[in-house]
Motif scaffolding. Structure first.
Motif, PDB file in Angstrom:
ATOM      1  N   LEU A 105       4.210  -3.985   2.107  1.00 38.64           N
ATOM      2  CA  LEU A 105       3.983  -5.226   1.369  1.00 38.64           C
ATOM      3  C   LEU A 105       2.538  -5.733   1.439  1.00 38.64           C
ATOM      4  O   LEU A 105       1.954  -6.079   0.407  1.00 38.64           O
ATOM      5  CB  LEU A 105       4.955  -6.305   1.875  1.00 38.64           C
ATOM      6  CG  LEU A 105       4.793  -7.705   1.270  1.00 38.64           C
ATOM      7  CD1 LEU A 105       5.087  -7.677  -0.224  1.00 38.64           C
ATOM      8  CD2 LEU A 105       5.707  -8.696   1.975  1.00 38.64           C
ATOM      9  N   PRO A 106       1.901  -5.764   2.615  1.00 37.37           N
ATOM     10  CA  PRO A 106       0.532  -6.314   2.658  1.00 37.37           C
ATOM     11  C   PRO A 106      -0.537  -5.385   2.088  1.00 37.37           C
ATOM     12  O   PRO A 106      -1.636  -5.839   1.772  1.00 37.37           O
ATOM     13  CB  PRO A 106       0.281  -6.526   4.165  1.00 37.37           C
ATOM     14  CG  PRO A 106       1.611  -6.375   4.831  1.00 37.37           C
ATOM     15  CD  PRO A 106       2.393  -5.455   3.967  1.00 37.37           C
ATOM     16  N   TYR A 107      -0.235  -4.098   1.951  1.00 38.75           N
ATOM     17  CA  TYR A 107      -1.307  -3.121   1.709  1.00 38.75           C
ATOM     18  C   TYR A 107      -1.193  -2.352   0.390  1.00 38.75           C
ATOM     19  O   TYR A 107      -2.074  -1.553   0.064  1.00 38.75           O
ATOM     20  CB  TYR A 107      -1.347  -2.110   2.854  1.00 38.75           C
ATOM     21  CG  TYR A 107      -1.393  -2.763   4.210  1.00 38.75           C
ATOM     22  CD1 TYR A 107      -2.516  -3.487   4.623  1.00 38.75           C
ATOM     23  CD2 TYR A 107      -0.314  -2.687   5.080  1.00 38.75           C
ATOM     24  CE1 TYR A 107      -2.557  -4.108   5.863  1.00 38.75           C
ATOM     25  CE2 TYR A 107      -0.347  -3.299   6.330  1.00 38.75           C
ATOM     26  CZ  TYR A 107      -1.464  -4.008   6.715  1.00 38.75           C
ATOM     27  OH  TYR A 107      -1.504  -4.617   7.938  1.00 38.75           O
ATOM     28  N   THR A 108      -0.113  -2.566  -0.349  1.00 38.95           N
ATOM     29  CA  THR A 108       0.052  -1.860  -1.620  1.00 38.95           C
ATOM     30  C   THR A 108       0.220  -2.869  -2.750  1.00 38.95           C
ATOM     31  O   THR A 108       0.424  -4.060  -2.515  1.00 38.95           O
ATOM     32  CB  THR A 108       1.283  -0.933  -1.581  1.00 38.95           C
ATOM     33  OG1 THR A 108       2.472  -1.729  -1.396  1.00 38.95           O
ATOM     34  CG2 THR A 108       1.185   0.065  -0.433  1.00 38.95           C
ATOM     35  N   GLN A 109       0.127  -2.374  -3.979  1.00 34.58           N
ATOM     36  CA  GLN A 109       0.315  -3.256  -5.131  1.00 34.58           C
ATOM     37  C   GLN A 109       1.794  -3.603  -5.257  1.00 34.58           C
ATOM     38  O   GLN A 109       2.632  -2.713  -5.427  1.00 34.58           O
ATOM     39  CB  GLN A 109      -0.181  -2.580  -6.401  1.00 34.58           C
ATOM     40  CG  GLN A 109      -1.699  -2.427  -6.465  1.00 34.58           C
ATOM     41  CD  GLN A 109      -2.170  -2.003  -7.845  1.00 34.58           C
ATOM     42  OE1 GLN A 109      -1.630  -2.441  -8.864  1.00 34.58           O
ATOM     43  NE2 GLN A 109      -3.188  -1.161  -7.884  1.00 34.58           N
ATOM     44  N   VAL A 110       2.095  -4.896  -5.181  1.00 33.72           N
ATOM     45  CA  VAL A 110       3.487  -5.356  -5.223  1.00 33.72           C
ATOM     46  C   VAL A 110       3.627  -6.403  -6.331  1.00 33.72           C
ATOM     47  O   VAL A 110       2.879  -7.389  -6.374  1.00 33.72           O
ATOM     48  CB  VAL A 110       3.903  -5.960  -3.863  1.00 33.72           C
ATOM     49  CG1 VAL A 110       5.357  -6.427  -3.919  1.00 33.72           C
ATOM     50  CG2 VAL A 110       3.712  -4.948  -2.747  1.00 33.72           C
ATOM     51  N   SER A 111       4.578  -6.193  -7.225  1.00 28.50           N
ATOM     52  CA  SER A 111       4.812  -7.142  -8.323  1.00 28.50           C
ATOM     53  C   SER A 111       5.591  -8.351  -7.807  1.00 28.50           C
ATOM     54  O   SER A 111       6.144  -8.335  -6.705  1.00 28.50           O
ATOM     55  CB  SER A 111       5.603  -6.463  -9.437  1.00 28.50           C
ATOM     56  OG  SER A 111       6.923  -6.158  -8.988  1.00 28.50           O
ATOM     57  N   GLN A 112       5.651  -9.385  -8.626  1.00 26.09           N
ATOM     58  CA  GLN A 112       6.397 -10.587  -8.241  1.00 26.09           C
ATOM     59  C   GLN A 112       7.880 -10.283  -8.086  1.00 26.09           C
ATOM     60  O   GLN A 112       8.546 -10.791  -7.181  1.00 26.09           O
ATOM     61  CB  GLN A 112       6.191 -11.692  -9.291  1.00 26.09           C
ATOM     62  CG  GLN A 112       6.803 -13.034  -8.905  1.00 26.09           C
ATOM     63  CD  GLN A 112       6.260 -13.588  -7.599  1.00 26.09           C
ATOM     64  OE1 GLN A 112       5.072 -13.463  -7.306  1.00 26.09           O
ATOM     65  NE2 GLN A 112       7.138 -14.176  -6.797  1.00 26.09           N
TER      66      GLN A 112
ATOM     67  N   GLN B 146      -3.784   1.255  -2.460  1.00 24.90           N
ATOM     68  CA  GLN B 146      -3.519   0.489  -3.678  1.00 24.90           C
ATOM     69  C   GLN B 146      -2.956   1.364  -4.795  1.00 24.90           C
ATOM     70  O   GLN B 146      -2.390   0.855  -5.759  1.00 24.90           O
ATOM     71  CB  GLN B 146      -4.793  -0.213  -4.151  1.00 24.90           C
ATOM     72  CG  GLN B 146      -5.238  -1.363  -3.251  1.00 24.90           C
ATOM     73  CD  GLN B 146      -4.212  -2.481  -3.167  1.00 24.90           C
ATOM     74  OE1 GLN B 146      -3.796  -3.026  -4.183  1.00 24.90           O
ATOM     75  NE2 GLN B 146      -3.795  -2.811  -1.951  1.00 24.90           N
ATOM     76  N   SER B 147      -3.119   2.666  -4.651  1.00 23.88           N
ATOM     77  CA  SER B 147      -2.565   3.581  -5.659  1.00 23.88           C
ATOM     78  C   SER B 147      -1.051   3.738  -5.499  1.00 23.88           C
ATOM     79  O   SER B 147      -0.381   4.298  -6.369  1.00 23.88           O
ATOM     80  CB  SER B 147      -3.243   4.956  -5.558  1.00 23.88           C
ATOM     81  OG  SER B 147      -2.917   5.598  -4.332  1.00 23.88           O
ATOM     82  N   LEU B 148      -0.506   3.225  -4.388  1.00 23.18           N
ATOM     83  CA  LEU B 148       0.949   3.264  -4.179  1.00 23.18           C
ATOM     84  C   LEU B 148       1.582   2.102  -4.929  1.00 23.18           C
ATOM     85  O   LEU B 148       1.833   1.039  -4.379  1.00 23.18           O
ATOM     86  CB  LEU B 148       1.277   3.178  -2.687  1.00 23.18           C
ATOM     87  CG  LEU B 148       1.097   4.442  -1.857  1.00 23.18           C
ATOM     88  CD1 LEU B 148       1.252   4.129  -0.375  1.00 23.18           C
ATOM     89  CD2 LEU B 148       2.105   5.509  -2.262  1.00 23.18           C
ATOM     90  N   GLN B 149       1.823   2.301  -6.210  1.00 16.00           N
ATOM     91  CA  GLN B 149       2.387   1.244  -7.042  1.00 16.00           C
ATOM     92  C   GLN B 149       3.912   1.336  -7.056  1.00 16.00           C
ATOM     93  O   GLN B 149       4.488   2.418  -6.981  1.00 16.00           O
ATOM     94  CB  GLN B 149       1.848   1.356  -8.469  1.00 16.00           C
ATOM     95  CG  GLN B 149       0.342   1.179  -8.571  1.00 16.00           C
ATOM     96  CD  GLN B 149      -0.156   1.253  -9.996  1.00 16.00           C
ATOM     97  OE1 GLN B 149       0.598   1.108 -10.942  1.00 16.00           O
ATOM     98  NE2 GLN B 149      -1.453   1.471 -10.153  1.00 16.00           N
ATOM     99  N   SER B 150       4.550   0.162  -7.132  1.00 11.20           N
ATOM    100  CA  SER B 150       6.015   0.066  -7.256  1.00 11.20           C
ATOM    101  C   SER B 150       6.745   0.770  -6.113  1.00 11.20           C
ATOM    102  O   SER B 150       7.839   1.299  -6.303  1.00 11.20           O
ATOM    103  CB  SER B 150       6.474   0.650  -8.602  1.00 11.20           C
ATOM    104  OG  SER B 150       5.810   0.025  -9.679  1.00 11.20           O
ATOM    105  N   LEU B 151       6.130   0.758  -4.940  1.00 14.42           N
ATOM    106  CA  LEU B 151       6.751   1.440  -3.800  1.00 14.42           C
ATOM    107  C   LEU B 151       8.065   0.777  -3.399  1.00 14.42           C
ATOM    108  O   LEU B 151       9.061   1.452  -3.128  1.00 14.42           O
ATOM    109  CB  LEU B 151       5.792   1.460  -2.608  1.00 14.42           C
ATOM    110  CG  LEU B 151       6.258   2.222  -1.364  1.00 14.42           C
ATOM    111  CD1 LEU B 151       6.600   3.663  -1.705  1.00 14.42           C
ATOM    112  CD2 LEU B 151       5.183   2.178  -0.280  1.00 14.42           C
TER     113      LEU B 151
END
Length: 441
Positions: free
Chosen positions: A284-291, A258-263
């Motif tokens: 996509l399923p495992y990291t923080q993904v913006s709209q 989850q610390s992988l932001q804006s990947l």
């Protein structure tokens, strides 16, 4: 008749040497059966062993190796002679002789009467420091199969800085067994994965081995560091190798991934379609993904379906299959337009793509349920099945077989079974895939 073999062996060994050894070894089991232990012990061993001291090194090493594969028929006394000879061969300045000594070790050590660890150190540990890469790679393989005899693992670990890339590659290929026995080998693996100066093949192999031995590696934080380094590389193979580890890290520690932001945003300018698609599959399923990133990812996926390259189509469909089965709700991403693209792939000209689409259709049924299957899936496959060529029907029938395996409700089961039965009547055209049915209702 049996003595006829002896001059024949002499001609083969003296003329061909090690080039024929693999074929000779294949023949040994049959030869034992034909000749019997007594003849081998009394006639064959004295005859062949005379060539071990030949001036031609290939002849000597071939003779020695052939005799080790006639164990135990040659007798205990002769086995002990071969063990003594293995020491001598290991010290010769002839690579083939040293190689024969190493390759015979797994057989001879079983009959070594004294300290087996000492025998290992004298033959294998010494050979790990040999100047010839082939001697070292064979020694690594033998060592990996005799972990219990290793007294000093540092000798093997030090090979990580060997000048030969082939030695390093061999170390990586066998590193899984070393990690199980000696946890410090984890650091060797991390070193290869992170080192930007290493050859790409070695770094990729390191990531492959991390993936393969993930459950035996204790330092998840270090694995994540390796992934973070890989995702910052320009080499697409390195990026993909890093991405493949994200789901496994997630299963161990969700907070880390989850610390992988804006990947996804980091790769917004990439033109490499496979990288884009693998980001959707593994990140996509495992990291923080913006709209905004999801919308960008949707564009990547649709472009993958529209590509003229069937291999990219295939990856795009595989991504959908993975997302449907990853046990994370992605309904807001897997919208109807994606389902329609998969439907179009059922008529694709490439067999691989059609078959993959058939698999994904079954995954949709499993993920969305039987109401969705009635409303969306059945009308589509019914339409295709009634208006398609035989090659396409060969793919469509896979959907029906997959649905039957899921254990459909009675109303659907009747139709599905009927279509499959009709297909069986056309068995000269249809390759029927045998699937174990799910008996649960």
């Amino acid at each position: 008749m049996l003595p006829i073999f002896l001059p024949l062996f002499r001609e083969i060994i003296t003329k061909c040497g090690s080039s024929i050894l693999s074929e000779l070894i294949k023949f040994t089991s049959k030869y034992k059966e034909i000749c019997g232990g007594k003849f081998i012990k009394k006639k064959v061993f004295p005859f062949i062993s005379a060539f071990i001291d030949s001036d031609e090194n290939d002849v000597g090493s071939c003779s020695f190796s052939f005799l080790t594969h006639l164990i135990p028929e040659i007798g205990q006394e002769n086995i002990q002679k071969l063990i003594s000879i293995s020491y001598k061969l290991n010290k010769l300045n002839i690579p083939n002789s040293r190689l024969a000594s190493i390759d015979s070790f797994p057989i001879l050590v079983q009959y070594f009467n004294d300290d087996k660890k000492k025998y290992f150190n004298d033959i294998i540990s010494q050979s790990l420091n040999d100047a010839h890469y082939l001697i070292q790679t064979h020694s690594i393989k033998v060592a990996s199969n005799h972990i219990d005899l290793i007294t000093d693992s540092k000798i093997i670990m030090d090979l990580s800085s060997n000048p030969s890339w082939k030695v390093k590659l061999s170390l990586l290929e066998h590193i899984g067994v070393f990690i199980k026995a000696f946890k410090e080998f984890e650091n060797v693996l991390f070193q290869f994965a992170r080192n930007k100066d290493e050859m790409p093949i070695l770094r990729e192999m390191a990531f492959y081995e991390i993936d393969l031995n993930f459950e035996n590696i204790t330092n998840i934080n270090e694995i994540f560091c390796c992934v973070d380094v890989a995702l910052r590389q320009k080499d697409e193979n390195m990026v993909i190798a890093g991405l493949k580890l994200i789901p496994k890290i997630y299963m161990k520690n969700k907070e880390i991934t989850q610390s992988l932001q804006s990947l996804l945003s980091r790769f917004r300018t990439t033109k490499k379609e496979n990288v884009q698609l693998y980001l959707l599959k593994y990140a996509l399923p495992y990291t923080q993904v913006s709209q905004n990133e999801k919308e960008m990812g949707k564009r990547w996926l649709l472009a993958g379906f529209d590509s003229d390259d069937w291999a990219i189509n295939d990856i795009a469909i595989d991504v959908i299959d993975y997302l449907l089965n990853c046990q994370i709700n992605l309904d807001d991403f897997l919208t109807d337009d994606i389902f329609e693209k998969v439907t179009q792939m059922l008529n694709n000209s490439a067999l691989n793509v059609r078959n993959r689409a058939a698999i994904v259709y079954v995954s949709y049924a499993k993920n969305r349920g039987w109401d969705f299957t009635r409303q969306k899936i059945m009308p589509n496959i019914r339409n295709v099945a009634n208006n398609c060529s035989i090659p396409i029907f060969q793919s469509i029938i896979r959907v029906y077989i997959g649905l039957k395996a899921l254990g459909p409700p009675q109303d659907l089961k009747k139709e599905i079974t009927s279509v499959i039965s009709k297909a069986k009547e056309k068995k000269e055209f249809i390759y029927m895939v045998r699937v174990k049915e799910n008996k649960s209702k």
